[in-house]
Design an enzyme around this catalytic site. Structure first.
Site, mmCIF file in Angstrom:
data_model
loop_
_atom_site.group_PDB
_atom_site.id
_atom_site.type_symbol
_atom_site.label_atom_id
_atom_site.label_comp_id
_atom_site.label_asym_id
_atom_site.label_seq_id
_atom_site.Cartn_x
_atom_site.Cartn_y
_atom_site.Cartn_z
ATOM 1 N N GLY A 241 42.814 -1.534 14.315
ATOM 2 C CA GLY A 241 42.682 -0.374 13.431
ATOM 3 C C GLY A 241 43.521 -0.514 12.172
ATOM 4 O O GLY A 241 43.046 -0.274 11.052
ATOM 5 N N ARG B 52 47.238 9.309 17.319
ATOM 6 C CA ARG B 52 47.873 10.338 18.148
ATOM 7 C C ARG B 52 49.380 10.096 18.273
ATOM 8 O O ARG B 52 50.178 11.010 18.197
ATOM 9 C CB ARG B 52 47.220 10.345 19.536
ATOM 10 C CG ARG B 52 47.177 11.723 20.155
ATOM 11 C CD ARG B 52 46.370 11.697 21.432
ATOM 12 N NE ARG B 52 46.858 10.655 22.346
ATOM 13 C CZ ARG B 52 46.459 10.508 23.597
ATOM 14 N NH1 ARG B 52 45.533 11.313 24.067
ATOM 15 N NH2 ARG B 52 46.923 9.552 24.365
ATOM 16 N N LYS C 168 40.238 2.806 22.483
ATOM 17 C CA LYS C 168 39.694 2.171 23.678
ATOM 18 C C LYS C 168 38.365 2.819 24.058
ATOM 19 O O LYS C 168 38.217 4.036 23.998
ATOM 20 C CB LYS C 168 40.715 2.337 24.814
ATOM 21 C CG LYS C 168 40.601 1.337 25.907
ATOM 22 C CD LYS C 168 41.868 1.379 26.779
ATOM 23 C CE LYS C 168 41.759 0.384 27.920
ATOM 24 N NZ LYS C 168 41.166 0.896 29.120
ATOM 25 N N ASN D 27 34.255 -1.680 21.341
ATOM 26 C CA ASN D 27 33.266 -2.378 22.185
ATOM 27 C C ASN D 27 32.708 -1.383 23.189
ATOM 28 O O ASN D 27 33.080 -1.388 24.352
ATOM 29 C CB ASN D 27 33.932 -3.545 22.930
ATOM 30 C CG ASN D 27 33.960 -4.804 22.111
ATOM 31 O OD1 ASN D 27 33.115 -5.007 21.250
ATOM 32 N ND2 ASN D 27 34.936 -5.656 22.351
ATOM 33 N N SER E 236 33.460 -7.810 15.012
ATOM 34 C CA SER E 236 33.929 -9.058 15.618
ATOM 35 C C SER E 236 34.784 -9.857 14.651
ATOM 36 O O SER E 236 34.547 -9.869 13.454
ATOM 37 C CB SER E 236 32.753 -9.930 16.059
ATOM 38 O OG SER E 236 33.263 -11.142 16.602
ATOM 39 N N LYS F 99 26.501 -6.452 19.624
ATOM 40 C CA LYS F 99 27.888 -6.928 19.755
ATOM 41 C C LYS F 99 28.176 -7.357 21.196
ATOM 42 O O LYS F 99 28.870 -8.343 21.441
ATOM 43 C CB LYS F 99 28.864 -5.817 19.314
ATOM 44 C CG LYS F 99 30.353 -6.121 19.571
ATOM 45 C CD LYS F 99 30.820 -7.379 18.839
ATOM 46 C CE LYS F 99 32.304 -7.595 18.775
ATOM 47 N NZ LYS F 99 33.096 -7.566 19.964
ATOM 48 N N HIS G 263 26.641 -10.709 21.637
ATOM 49 C CA HIS G 263 27.508 -11.634 20.891
ATOM 50 C C HIS G 263 28.659 -12.054 21.796
ATOM 51 O O HIS G 263 28.993 -13.237 21.904
ATOM 52 C CB HIS G 263 28.014 -10.940 19.619
ATOM 53 C CG HIS G 263 29.236 -11.549 19.003
ATOM 54 N ND1 HIS G 263 30.494 -11.436 19.575
ATOM 55 C CD2 HIS G 263 29.420 -12.270 17.859
ATOM 56 C CE1 HIS G 263 31.366 -12.069 18.810
ATOM 57 N NE2 HIS G 263 30.749 -12.576 17.775
ATOM 58 N N ASN G 264 29.281 -11.086 22.481
ATOM 59 C CA ASN G 264 30.414 -11.403 23.357
ATOM 60 C C ASN G 264 29.977 -12.225 24.565
ATOM 61 O O ASN G 264 30.711 -13.099 25.022
ATOM 62 C CB ASN G 264 31.100 -10.112 23.825
ATOM 63 C CG ASN G 264 31.924 -9.466 22.721
ATOM 64 O OD1 ASN G 264 31.715 -9.726 21.542
ATOM 65 N ND2 ASN G 264 32.850 -8.622 23.088
ATOM 66 N N GLU H 26 29.683 -15.639 23.407
ATOM 67 C CA GLU H 26 31.070 -16.118 23.237
ATOM 68 C C GLU H 26 31.631 -16.601 24.580
ATOM 69 O O GLU H 26 32.281 -17.652 24.651
ATOM 70 C CB GLU H 26 31.894 -14.948 22.690
ATOM 71 C CG GLU H 26 33.353 -15.203 22.407
ATOM 72 C CD GLU H 26 34.028 -13.889 21.977
ATOM 73 O OE1 GLU H 26 35.052 -13.550 22.593
ATOM 74 O OE2 GLU H 26 33.536 -13.200 21.067
ATOM 75 N N ARG I 7 34.956 -17.159 35.367
ATOM 76 C CA ARG I 7 36.112 -16.268 35.171
ATOM 77 C C ARG I 7 36.496 -15.584 36.484
ATOM 78 O O ARG I 7 37.676 -15.446 36.792
ATOM 79 C CB ARG I 7 35.811 -15.231 34.082
ATOM 80 C CG ARG I 7 35.713 -15.860 32.704
ATOM 81 C CD ARG I 7 35.801 -14.831 31.586
ATOM 82 N NE ARG I 7 35.598 -15.472 30.285
ATOM 83 C CZ ARG I 7 35.916 -14.918 29.111
ATOM 84 N NH1 ARG I 7 36.451 -13.702 29.087
ATOM 85 N NH2 ARG I 7 35.703 -15.557 27.976
#
Length: 485
Positions: A16, A35, A79, A106, A132, A187, A190-191, A194, A292
């Site tokens: 941000g 915040r 988030k 995301n 991204s 997106k 895209h990830n 990736e 993973r």
């Protein structure tokens, strides 16, 4: 601050902050809010230090919203999930009809579509925008994937065109993606791509290190060299960098001290779930996700290694004579061919979703905006764009004449690498599943006839025939019984 700012940004974690500074640096005064107010002060302090940039901080949501010129546009970078709903709830209290909220996180695309409907009831416009490029990209120029209200996109098109990564000859890495949650969906895929890319690079590393016995110095040289050819990309570049970093807390290289457990935030999992939902084969992406999961079982793997060693199945890698230069060249070709399969799977998934939702997404244009700023940026994306320019209805990247030729030229090296890995006891799930995907797709006839016969045998699911039209069922059990008599 008497004059209203051009845009607002709420959510000042590193992404941000960096995006806010990028927007300000391009000449757009920006209001920022968080915040936790210390983040606001941190951001305005950075703005001073980085060239007295026009960033104005606010500690309360009301004065933040009121500081922005109408129609107000506010980017939210918090988030995904409940925090986004909470932030929207806080800000929308002070917003007016015609104002716009852009979620840059995301987010799951259906959440974006739900929020669009909720905002419309309040007279507010909404965009879900994939961003991204990581922290560096946000500051210097990311790839941006905005989807949702076209009217909202038009409000801030001038800002996005300047803030996005700029690629010579193909322009800013942003385009209006489409309606609904299409920006978030693109997106997400895209990830997923990736994930596949990173897994394939890790496998190339594993083979070169364990079979080719390359040192970190040699690996750095190899990847730097690869980054001058068809593999030229951000991920290959940073991989070369990683091999050159010495450990600052001990001796040797840092990469060797990093625990072999890969984290994840969920976009790869969503991609694989969507592929299954739409019956799109995405084995390269799926195998990277499985890898993973398995990497997370560190303690179990250490125990398993002991169990199999004591039973004579240790590291199978034999001290065979390896022609290093030949191996390096073969692995480069295997990596490139596998990468084509991974991107083909991702593009097929985007197309299937686009057709299902009526989004009318332009695959060539997506390849164009991924050429800069984003994590999967690569010279190879230019080839993908051209493939879709040549034929917008291309059923699969593999059958584009140029990509088909590249795979044919590399297939023997690819097969050698996969065989070598299997015989050496090294798992290459990404390269192997990419090769299996290619070998399945290029065959006019598969053993699926047997599977369908089995389905008809035990479940009367019927089958079609190759020699006549219609749907057929056979009493296989009765015929088999008769033949045994």
């Amino acid at each position: 601050m008497a004059t209203p700012t051009r845009i607002g940004l709420a959510g000042l974690a590193v992404m941000g902050q960096n995006l806010a500074l990028n927007i300000a640096e391009k000449g757009f005064p920006i209001s920022v809010y968080n915040r936790t107010t210390s983040k606001v002060d941190e951001t305005t302090e950075r703005a001073k230090q980085e060239g007295n940039l026009p960033v104005y901080g606010f500690h309360d949501p009301e004065s933040f919203v009121h500081s922005i010129q109408k129609p107000r546009v506010i980017i939210v970078l918090v988030k995904a999930g409940a925090p986004v709903d909470q932030t929207i709830k806080t800000l929308s209290l002070y917003m007016e009809e015609g104002d716009c909220i852009i979620d840059g996180g995301n987010e799951w695309y259906e959440n974006t579509e739900r929020r669009q409907k909720q905002m419309a009831e309040l007279g507010l416009l909404y965009l879900g925008m994939g961003v991204s490029g990581g922290e560096e990209g946000a500051r210097r120029g990311p790839s941006l994937m905005p989807g949702g209200s076209f009217e909202a996109y038009k409000y801030i098109e001038d800002i996005l065109l300047k803030v996005a990564a700029q690629v010579p000859d193909s322009g800013p890495c942003v385009t209006y993606i489409g309606e609904g949650g299409s920006g978030n969906f693109v997106k997400m895929v895209h990830n997923g791509i990736e994930y596949g890319d990173m897994q394939l690079i890790a496998e190339a590393y594993d083979v070169l290190k364990c079979v080719g016995k390359l040192s970190n110095d040699e690996l750095q040289q190899v990847f730097s060299e690869w980054n001058k050819g068809e593999l030229l990309s951000f991920l290959i570049e940073i991989t070369a960098d990683i091999f050159g970093i010495k450990d600052d807390k001990g001796s040797g290289y840092l990469v060797d001290k990093v625990l072999d457990k890969t984290g994840m935030k969920g976009t790869g999992k969503w991609t694989v779930q969507q592929a299954a939902e739409l019956s799109i084969a995405a084995p390269t992406i799926a195998s990277s996700l499985d890898s993973r999961f398995l990497s997370g079982l560190k303690e179990e793997r250490v125990q398993a290694a002991t169990v199999f060693k004591s039973n004579g199945v240790g590291d199978i890698i034999t001290e065979q004579a390896v022609d290093k230069q030949k191996l390096i060249d073969d692995v480069r070709q295997a990596l490139y061919a596998s990468k084509i399969c991974s991107y083909a799977q991702g593009m097929n998934l985007i197309r299937a979703k686009s057709i299902g939702k009526g989004w009318n997404l332009k695959l060539g244009e997506l390849a164009r905006i991924w050429k800069g700023g984003c994590i999967i940026r690569a010279v190879f994306l230019d080839r993908i764009k051209k493939a879709y320019d040549r034929n917008p209805d291309l059923p699969n990247l593999l059958v584009d004449p140029e990509f088909a030729k590249e795979i044919i030229d590399r297939q023997f090296a690819w097969r050698r690498v996969v065989c070598l890995a299997i015989n050496s006891g090294i798992s290459t799930p990404g390269m192997s599943s990419s090769l299996a995907y290619f070998d399945t797709y290029r065959r006019g006839r598969l053993p699926a006839n047997l599977v369908q016969a089995q389905r008809d045998y035990f479940g009367a699911h019927t089958y079609e025939r190759i020699d006549m039209l219609g749907s057929f069922h056979t009493e296989w059990f009765k015929l088999a019984k008769l033949s045994k008599m």
